[in-house]
Design an enzyme around this catalytic site. Structure first.
Site, PDB file in Angstrom:
ATOM      1  CE  LYS A 197     -15.697  -4.183  -0.590  1.00 29.43           C
ATOM      2  NZ  LYS A 197     -15.482  -4.881  -1.989  1.00 29.43           N
ATOM      3  NE  ARG A 255     -19.686  -4.147  -2.158  1.00 28.93           N
ATOM      4  CZ  ARG A 255     -19.880  -3.071  -1.230  1.00 28.93           C
ATOM      5  NH1 ARG A 255     -20.794  -3.162  -0.226  1.00 28.93           N
ATOM      6  NH2 ARG A 255     -19.189  -2.233  -1.280  1.00 28.93           N
ATOM      7  N   GLY A 273      -9.784  -2.697  -6.483  1.00 31.91           N
ATOM      8  CA  GLY A 273      -9.951  -2.967  -7.841  1.00 31.91           C
ATOM      9  C   GLY A 273      -9.396  -4.281  -8.302  1.00 31.91           C
ATOM     10  CG  MET A 297      -9.491 -10.092  -5.645  1.00 24.21           C
ATOM     11  SD  MET A 297      -9.594 -10.827  -3.969  1.00 24.21           S
ATOM     12  CE  MET A 297      -9.817  -9.403  -2.860  1.00 24.21           C
ATOM     13  NE  ARG A 329     -10.990   1.685   1.195  1.00 25.79           N
ATOM     14  CZ  ARG A 329     -10.830   1.272  -0.044  1.00 25.79           C
ATOM     15  NH1 ARG A 329     -11.002  -0.023  -0.117  1.00 25.79           N
ATOM     16  NH2 ARG A 329     -11.085   2.075  -0.874  1.00 25.79           N
ATOM     17  CG  HIS A 336      24.980  -5.734  -8.443  1.00 22.35           C
ATOM     18  ND1 HIS A 336      25.522  -4.219  -8.897  1.00 22.35           N
ATOM     19  CD2 HIS A 336      25.712  -6.140  -7.440  1.00 22.35           C
ATOM     20  CE1 HIS A 336      26.464  -4.143  -7.960  1.00 22.35           C
ATOM     21  NE2 HIS A 336      26.810  -4.954  -7.116  1.00 22.35           N
ATOM     22  NE  ARG A 372      30.844  -1.594   5.129  1.00 20.00           N
ATOM     23  CZ  ARG A 372      29.861  -0.967   5.108  1.00 20.00           C
ATOM     24  NH1 ARG A 372      29.863   0.139   5.148  1.00 20.00           N
ATOM     25  NH2 ARG A 372      29.034  -1.616   5.048  1.00 20.00           N
ATOM     26  NE  ARG A 391      34.259  -4.381   8.276  1.00 17.92           N
ATOM     27  CZ  ARG A 391      33.441  -4.549   7.312  1.00 17.92           C
ATOM     28  NH1 ARG A 391      32.249  -5.389   7.447  1.00 17.92           N
ATOM     29  NH2 ARG A 391      33.557  -4.319   6.256  1.00 17.92           N
ATOM     30  CD  GLU A 410      31.329 -10.997   9.550  1.00 19.02           C
ATOM     31  OE1 GLU A 410      30.557 -10.232   8.497  1.00 19.02           O
ATOM     32  OE2 GLU A 410      32.448 -10.439   9.720  1.00 19.02           O
ATOM     33  CB  SER A 455      28.630  -5.776  15.899  1.00 20.72           C
ATOM     34  OG  SER A 455      27.825  -4.956  14.784  1.00 20.72           O
ATOM     35  N   GLY A 493      26.553  -9.166  11.854  1.00 29.02           N
ATOM     36  CA  GLY A 493      26.949  -8.667  10.519  1.00 29.02           C
ATOM     37  C   GLY A 493      25.885  -9.401   9.626  1.00 29.02           C
ATOM     38  CB  THR A 494      22.529  -9.173   9.398  1.00 32.12           C
ATOM     39  OG1 THR A 494      22.031  -7.878   9.065  1.00 32.12           O
ATOM     40  CG2 THR A 494      21.842  -9.546  11.114  1.00 32.12           C
ATOM     41  CG  ASN A 495      24.599  -7.058   4.785  1.00 31.24           C
ATOM     42  OD1 ASN A 495      23.471  -7.064   5.081  1.00 31.24           O
ATOM     43  ND2 ASN A 495      25.110  -6.007   4.388  1.00 31.24           N
ATOM     44  CB  CYS A 504      26.796  -3.272  11.431  1.00 31.05           C
ATOM     45  SG  CYS A 504      27.855  -4.626  11.565  1.00 31.05           S
ATOM     46  CE1 TYR A 506      25.539  -1.159  17.283  1.00 31.80           C
ATOM     47  CE2 TYR A 506      25.809  -1.905  19.406  1.00 31.80           C
ATOM     48  CZ  TYR A 506      26.219  -1.785  18.290  1.00 31.80           C
ATOM     49  OH  TYR A 506      27.621  -2.438  17.805  1.00 31.80           O
TER      50      TYR A 506
HETATM   51  P1  ADP Z   1     -14.552  -2.465  -4.652  1.00 35.28           P
HETATM   52  O1  ADP Z   1     -13.982  -3.235  -3.589  1.00 35.28           O
HETATM   53  O2  ADP Z   1     -13.960  -2.608  -5.986  1.00 35.28           O
HETATM   54  O3  ADP Z   1     -14.970  -0.978  -4.303  1.00 35.28           O
HETATM   55  P2  ADP Z   1     -17.127  -2.923  -4.140  1.00 35.28           P
HETATM   56  O4  ADP Z   1     -17.781  -4.109  -3.674  1.00 35.28           O
HETATM   57  O5  ADP Z   1     -17.407  -1.907  -3.210  1.00 35.28           O
HETATM   58  O6  ADP Z   1     -16.086  -3.110  -4.976  1.00 35.28           O
HETATM   59  O7  ADP Z   1     -18.408  -2.777  -5.428  1.00 35.28           O
HETATM   60  C1  ADP Z   1     -18.103  -1.794  -6.576  1.00 35.28           C
HETATM   61  C2  ADP Z   1     -19.294  -0.882  -6.750  1.00 35.28           C
HETATM   62  O8  ADP Z   1     -20.427  -1.224  -6.489  1.00 35.28           O
HETATM   63  C3  ADP Z   1     -19.042   0.133  -5.364  1.00 35.28           C
HETATM   64  O9  ADP Z   1     -19.269   1.316  -6.035  1.00 35.28           O
HETATM   65  C4  ADP Z   1     -20.299  -0.072  -4.454  1.00 35.28           C
HETATM   66  O10 ADP Z   1     -20.542   1.108  -3.824  1.00 35.28           O
HETATM   67  C5  ADP Z   1     -21.490  -0.627  -5.496  1.00 35.28           C
HETATM   68  N1  ADP Z   1     -22.067  -1.619  -4.803  1.00 35.28           N
HETATM   69  C6  ADP Z   1     -21.942  -2.607  -4.125  1.00 35.28           C
HETATM   70  N2  ADP Z   1     -22.875  -3.245  -3.612  1.00 35.28           N
HETATM   71  C7  ADP Z   1     -23.772  -2.528  -3.763  1.00 35.28           C
HETATM   72  C8  ADP Z   1     -25.358  -2.710  -3.596  1.00 35.28           C
HETATM   73  N3  ADP Z   1     -25.767  -3.783  -2.826  1.00 35.28           N
HETATM   74  N4  ADP Z   1     -26.210  -1.658  -3.851  1.00 35.28           N
HETATM   75  C9  ADP Z   1     -25.514  -0.702  -4.731  1.00 35.28           C
HETATM   76  N5  ADP Z   1     -24.394  -0.613  -5.111  1.00 35.28           N
HETATM   77  C10 ADP Z   1     -23.503  -1.532  -4.720  1.00 35.28           C
HETATM   78 MG    MG Z   2      30.738  -9.136   6.875  1.00 35.97          MG
HETATM   79 MG    MG Z   3     -15.769  -0.524  -2.728  1.00 31.97          MG
END
Ligand code: ADP
Ligand code: MG
Ligand code: MG
Length: 896
Positions: A22, A91, A100, A102, A336, A452, A573, A628, A761, A780, A782-784, A848, A868
């Site tokens: 971010k 953030r 979502g 953290m 991103r 298993h 085999r 084999r 092996e 060859s 035989g990594t298992n 293998c 291979y």
């Molecule tokens: P996540 O990684 O869970 O998307 P974000 O850090 O992007 O969390 O933030 C959660 C929400 O808050 C996002 O919708 C983001 O656009 C909004 N947000 C974050 N910083 C600001 C800011 N400075 N002003 C307005 N909205 C913000």
């Molecule tokens: Mg074997």
């Molecule tokens: Mg975000």
């Protein structure tokens, strides 16, 4: 001293390690001149230090002071100032996106005084100011001080009830003022002190809470699943707040530059008027399609589209973005390179090539074997909306349906009649293997992704749902919450989602598999996805150095693998050639009293084996086939000790005699004699060949004769004989001596050439590879077995017993049976390759074993210079793609 804080203007997109995704991308957008609110990023290193030391990081405060001061002067406002406050968001943002997982706190800087200042800034909008304040107390309480979120939600609910309204927006400023008072009570009740009024204290606590959220349970779980290393830490972004909740001319949204589901270009996203960011993601209110923004605010809409084009042109990839409009002014809050489905990944890569944004080399790095694997599994057609009976862990993807059976033997019997069955077991063990092979799919009540059932099913590419813990397995029925499913009832299982359905859910085959099989419906040939797969696979093959062979034991398997692009067989085999109605011959061989009896049994087996080999050689005409020699302990072909002992005891009791009773007794004696406490380390592989005269010789003769027969038909056989479990060159020399004599005798002047090599092996073989190469034309790996013996654990025992704990403790990030352990087992491979080639330059090296089809491992085998990899037919395309990617990536890193 390390620098812990970077202004957005100081960073760029390549600093993800340090600034998180971010932060790095906010910096990149800032440098591109896009409208990003001012702010700064606290590095992942600061987080690592904080987590290691458990508290305060020296020098961090001062740096934050300096960058905050700069931010304040750029914005012309002071954090939390009573009259005219600057507010910020705090953030999280790690190197890899963990959506979502953290925490983020918005509106930091508000308190009982600055709330009035905020209202003034907003032209006397009290409602907005108090709404922002209550959001701060709620987010801060939850995230920083662990106040249970429901308490705030309850208070909000009560406020709405008291007023008789349904929506937050209908609460006015007085309602919100009272709500703030209620929230503060909730806060002090749980935390033991009042909600902090000092803005700087709010900021510091929020930063530390984001640091700590790196180790929250859900984040830890997510990382483990996505294989994200545990020690990276998260960066923290402090960003000046912009407000989407200032009225109808404000709002917030998310957008994609292309459709993340299909890859098609167009306008994709959601917009929410008069709202703050988290409302969109939380799905509290119904959003509008992004296209509607054009009618609401054309100027911002046009600017947004232009920015999206700029971002695509800059990142050369699908981007997703978050934005906010504050009173008609557009702000970019995040971008991103966007997550996408497997199908979209292929389509987008091909489109970008066509648009001239990237070249084909780059395109193959944009897709992965794991994505290709997803595209190859058949899927359920869920248009009929079937309801799931229960759900377990999706352990091996695919869609399968069939009649429920409860034992391996039943599965084999019904499958033999051409019926499709689902094997249901509490858990599986190696005895269930025949049933697992026969079944369309496997459902277990116990065990996770490393059980298993899961591991074996994945290896076979068979659909498996495991750990469906609501399933109570009985003898001839299972129940889920009292609902009974009888033997013979039909169920459907989805190995991707883990869902189990009653009855037959229709399945549609993957068009990608149809394409590989060469029987694609012509109408689908121009589907963008199929065209993209074709284009990228063709390029991967052109670039790959590592060849891809297959593990195949039968003609049909060989034929299928060849259609999937296998360039030979790396492991054929021979065990299965001793099963079924041939078992009786094997028993004769084992029970033989003398040389004549033994030779008779071998002579009877030999033509059968020759026919098997001829069929396989034909299918692989012109390509190498590595056979084999027999590997497993012979007692695996005999009845079980317990059963036999009972049978013999009963017969004795009854005083029965005669041929059958005598045979049973002899058999029991043999089974007792051959009983081993550690069969995997016992009489098997080359040891068998040295102990049972004529056994290997029979197989060598069958191979050579089959090759000569194919040559006589005008074919081009390329047989390679592989000796298993060699640990010392003398073992191989002994086998080789006899084999060469037989081959010379059979081949005569037919021109057929037979190579002789060995598996590596046993760790000792790897460490004495220089000597072993004297007697081997190829190795060859035989990594298992090599993994089992290097770690000293038996796979069948450990995967259920303690792997979960090892994964939990991070002793390994992934099972070493799934992905090669580079440091240990991989080192043995490296040593053996180097020392083998020092003795015999040009020594052919292959692998293998399941690792041959694992993307990560394929890259490793490319790096260490193997010739291979060999994997199951279904994984051949995956290995081809990864071999191409490995070549492109290593060429790329040579340039740098
Ligand atoms: P996540 O990684 O869970 O998307 P974000 O850090 O992007 O969390 O933030 C959660 C929400 O808050 C996002 O919708 C983001 O656009 C909004 N947000 C974050 N910083 C600001 C800011 N400075 N002003 C307005 N909205 C913000
Ligand atoms: Mg074997
Ligand atoms: Mg975000």
């Amino acid at each position: 001293m390390a620098k812990y804080v970077y202004d957005f203007a100081e960073g760029n997109k390549d600093l993800k390690d340090l600034l998180g995704g971010k932060g790095a991308n906010l910096a990149e957008m800032t440098n591109l001149g896009l409208p990003v609110p001012a702010g700064f990023t606290i590095t992942t290193e600061a987080c690592q230090r904080f987590l290691a030391e458990g508290s305060h990081v020296d020098g961090l405060d001062d740096e934050i002071d300096r960058h905050l001061a700069a931010l304040e002067s750029a914005m012309g406002r002071r954090l939390g100032d009573a009259a005219d406050p600057l507010l910020v968001s705090v953030r999280s943002g790690a190197k890899f996106s963990m959506p979502g997982m953290m925490e983020t706190v918005l509106n930091v800087g508000l308190n009982d005084e600055s709330v009035a200042g905020l209202s003034r800034q907003a032209g006397g909008n009290d409602r907005f100011a108090w709404d922002s304040y209550r959001r701060l107390i709620q987010m801060f309480g939850k995230t920083v001080c662990d106040v249970p979120g429901e308490e705030f939600e309850d208070a909000l609910h009560k406020a709405k009830q008291a007023k008789g309204v349904r929506d937050d927006v209908q609460l006015d400023s007085d309602d919100l003022k009272s709500l703030v008072a209620a929230y503060k009570k909730v806060f002090s009740k749980h935390v033991g002190h009042e909600f902090p009024q000092d803005p700087r204290q709010q900021l510091d606590q929020a930063v530390e809470a984001v640091f700590r959220s790196w180790n929250a349970d859900r984040a830890v779980l997510y990382r483990r699943q996505e294989r994200i290393p545990a020690d990276l830490g998260t960066a923290v972004n402090v960003v000046a707040m912009v407000f989407g909740n200032l009225g109808p001319d404000s709002g917030t949204g998310v957008a994609f530059t292309r459709d993340p589901a299909t890859g098609e270009s167009g306008i994709y996203g959601d917009y929410l008027q008069n709202a703050q960011g988290e409302d969109v993601v939380a799905g509290i209110r119904n959003t509008l399609p992004l296209a509607d923004l054009e009618k609401i605010d054309k100027k911002s809409y046009d600017e947004l589209l232009q920015i999206m084009a700029t971002l695509e042109g800059h990142y050369h990839d699908l981007c997703d973005i978050e934005f906010t409009i504050e009173r008609g002014k557009l702000w970019m809050l995040q971008t991103r390179v966007g997550k996408r489905t497997a199908a979209a990944a292929f389509t987008i890569a091909a489109q970008l090539v066509e648009e001239g944004m990237i070249d084909l080399d780059e395109a193959v790095t944009r897709v992965s074997g794991a994505q290709l694997a997803q595209l190859m599994f058949p899927r359920f057609d869920l248009s009929g909306d079937p309801t799931a009976l229960t759900r377990g862990v999706g352990a091996s993807p695919g869609a399968a349906y069939g009649e429920v059976v409860f034992t391996s033997a039943q599965a084999v019997a019904l499958a033999g009649e051409g019926r499709s069955v689902i094997l249901v077991r509490r858990e599986t063990n190696p005895d269930d293997l025949p049933g697992m092979i026969a079944a369309q799919g496997i459902l277990t009540a116990r065990g996770g992704k490393t059980s298993h059932a899961a591991v074996v099913a994945r290896g076979m590419g068979k659909t498996c749902v495991c750990g469906a813990d609501q399933v109570e397995v009985g003898r001839d029925q299972f129940t889920v919450h009292g609902q009974v499913v009888h033997e013979g009832d039909v169920i459907s299982i989805d190995g991707t989602t883990g869902r189990v359905y009653l009855g037959e859910v229709p399945v549609r085959p993957s068009e990608v598999v149809q394409y590989f099989e060469g029987d694609l419906d012509p109408a689908l040939a121009n589907e963008p996805l199929v065209a993209a797969v074709h284009q990228l696979m063709t390029h991967a093959d052109e670039r790959a150095r590592l060849r891809v062979r297959t593990n195949a034991d039968t003609g049909p398997d060989a034929a299928r693998a060849r259609r999937f692009g296998a360039q030979g067989i790396g492991l054929c085999r021979t065990e299965h050639m001793f099963l079924g109605d041939r078992r009786e011959l094997v028993e004769r061989l084992i029970l033989a009293h003398n040389k004549t009896e033994r030779d008779d049994a071998l002579a009877a087996l030999q033509p059968l084996q020759r026919a098997d080999f001829l069929e396989i050689f034909r299918e692989m005409n012109g390509l190498p086939v590595t056979v084999r020699l027999i590997d497993p302990p012979l007692h695996e072909f005999l009845p079980s000790l317990e059963e036999l002992a009972v049978q013999v005891a009963v017969a004795k009791e009854r005083g029965s005699s005669g041929e059958e009773a005598e045979r049973d007794e002899r058999m029991l004696a043999a089974v007792r004699r051959m009983h081993e406490s550690n069969p995997m380390l016992g009489l098997r592989g080359v040891r068998l060949g040295l102990v049972i005269p004529g056994l290997f010789g029979m197989q060598v003769r069958a191979i050579a004769e089959a090759a000569v027969a194919l040559a006589a038909e005008g074919g081009r056989p390329k047989p390679e004989i592989m000796v298993p479990l060699v640990g010392a060159v003398q073992e191989l020399e002994t086998v080789r001596h006899e084999a060469e004599r037989i081959i010379a005798e059979v081949v005569g002047d037919s021109g057929v050439e037979v190579l002789i090599g060995t598996m590596i092996e046993v760790p000792r073989a790897a460490l004495t590879a220089g000597q072993i190469a004297e007697a081997a034309e190829f190795f060859s790996f035989g990594t298992n077995d090599l993994t089992q013996m290097a770690w000293g654990f038996s796979r069948d025992d450990v995967e259920g017993a303690f792997f979960w704990r090892y994964l939990e403790l991070g002793i390994f990030g992934i099972s070493p049976f799934e992905s090669i352990d580079r440091d240990g087992v991989g080192r043995l491979v490296r040593i053996a390759g180097e020392e083998g080639r020092a003795t015999r330059p040009g020594l052919k090296l292959g692998v293998c074993g399941e690792h041959g089809g694992d993307p990560e491992s394929v890259h490793f085998f490319h790096e260490v210079g193997l010739d291979y990899v060999s994997c199951s037919p279904f994984r051949v395309p995956i290995a081809r793609l990864e071999a191409g990617r490995a070549a492109v990536e290593s060429a790329g890193s040579d340039h740098r």
